[in-house]
Write a protein that holds these residues in place. Structure first.
Motif, PDB file in Angstrom:
ATOM      1  N   SER A   1       5.782 -11.425   3.629  1.00  0.00           N
ATOM      2  CA  SER A   1       4.841 -12.549   3.647  1.00  0.00           C
ATOM      3  C   SER A   1       3.615 -12.286   4.508  1.00  0.00           C
ATOM      4  CB  SER A   1       5.538 -13.811   4.170  1.00  0.00           C
ATOM      5  OG  SER A   1       6.622 -14.161   3.362  1.00  0.00           O
ATOM      6  N   TYR A   2       3.645 -11.197   5.259  1.00  0.00           N
ATOM      7  CA  TYR A   2       2.633 -10.978   6.284  1.00  0.00           C
ATOM      8  C   TYR A   2       1.624  -9.898   5.893  1.00  0.00           C
ATOM      9  CZ  TYR A   2       4.703 -13.911   9.858  1.00  0.00           C
ATOM     10  OH  TYR A   2       5.156 -14.977  10.587  1.00  0.00           O
ATOM     11  N   THR A   3       0.373 -10.147   6.263  1.00  0.00           N
ATOM     12  CA  THR A   3      -0.626  -9.096   6.249  1.00  0.00           C
ATOM     13  C   THR A   3      -0.357  -8.153   7.423  1.00  0.00           C
ATOM     14  OG1 THR A   3      -2.320 -10.462   5.200  1.00  0.00           O
ATOM     15  CG2 THR A   3      -3.085  -8.569   6.492  1.00  0.00           C
ATOM     16  N   ILE A   4      -0.386  -6.867   7.153  1.00  0.00           N
ATOM     17  CA  ILE A   4      -0.188  -5.847   8.190  1.00  0.00           C
ATOM     18  C   ILE A   4      -1.497  -5.092   8.372  1.00  0.00           C
ATOM     19  CG2 ILE A   4       1.188  -3.885   8.958  1.00  0.00           C
ATOM     20  CD1 ILE A   4       2.828  -6.440   8.556  1.00  0.00           C
ATOM     21  N   TYR A   5      -1.831  -4.860   9.616  1.00  0.00           N
ATOM     22  CA  TYR A   5      -3.097  -4.232   9.967  1.00  0.00           C
ATOM     23  C   TYR A   5      -2.842  -2.886  10.645  1.00  0.00           C
ATOM     24  CZ  TYR A   5      -4.585  -9.120   9.652  1.00  0.00           C
ATOM     25  OH  TYR A   5      -4.822 -10.406   9.230  1.00  0.00           O
ATOM     26  N   TRP A   6      -3.761  -1.946  10.447  1.00  0.00           N
ATOM     27  CA  TRP A   6      -3.829  -0.721  11.244  1.00  0.00           C
ATOM     28  C   TRP A   6      -5.119  -0.785  12.073  1.00  0.00           C
ATOM     29  CZ3 TRP A   6      -0.195   2.804  12.184  1.00  0.00           C
ATOM     30  CH2 TRP A   6       0.850   2.968  11.265  1.00  0.00           C
ATOM     31  N   TYR A   7      -4.963  -0.473  13.346  1.00  0.00           N
ATOM     32  CA  TYR A   7      -6.082  -0.348  14.270  1.00  0.00           C
ATOM     33  C   TYR A   7      -5.996   1.037  14.904  1.00  0.00           C
ATOM     34  CZ  TYR A   7      -7.221  -5.358  14.298  1.00  0.00           C
ATOM     35  OH  TYR A   7      -7.616  -6.632  13.958  1.00  0.00           O
TER      36      TYR A   7
END
Length: 111
Positions: free
Chosen positions: A31-37
């Motif tokens: 359900s979640y947006t996952i981010y890379w930084y």
């Protein structure tokens, strides 16, 4: 308890490739947006890419066309495939879900 664990970093020559993984647990992953930084020495942490629960992807201009973000909801894992790496891609790479961060994985691009 939310947990994000990055892996796959290492040393690679310019022009080479690496694939990072972010293994998630403790929340409804799909359900979640996952981010890379990423964060380079002496610089602020910067956004690299993101993928929504439905698979929509977005990239920073600096990596578009070279990096690909993907997810495997069955494995609760997000990937960052990094091709045509440049020295300026050297950084600690972090994944993020909501306000939760992983511990980071170091990528070094050097000859």
């Amino acid at each position: 308890q939310v947990q994000l664990v990055e892996s796959g970093g290492g040393l690679v020559q310019p022009g080479g490739s690496l694939r990072l993984s972010c293994a998630a647990s403790g929340f409804s992953f799909r359900s979640y947006t996952i981010y890379w930084y990423r964060q380079s020495p002496g610089k602020e942490r910067e956004w690299v890419a993101q993928i929504s629960g439905g698979g929509s992807t977005y990239y920073a201009d600096s990596v578009r066309g070279r990096f690909t973000i993907s997810r495997d909801n069955a494995k609760n894992t997000v990937y960052l495939q990094m091709n045509s790496l440049k020295r300026e891609d050297t950084a600690v790479y972090y994944c993020k879900a909501s306000e939760n961060w992983g511990q980071g994985t170091q990528d070094t691009v050097s000859s």
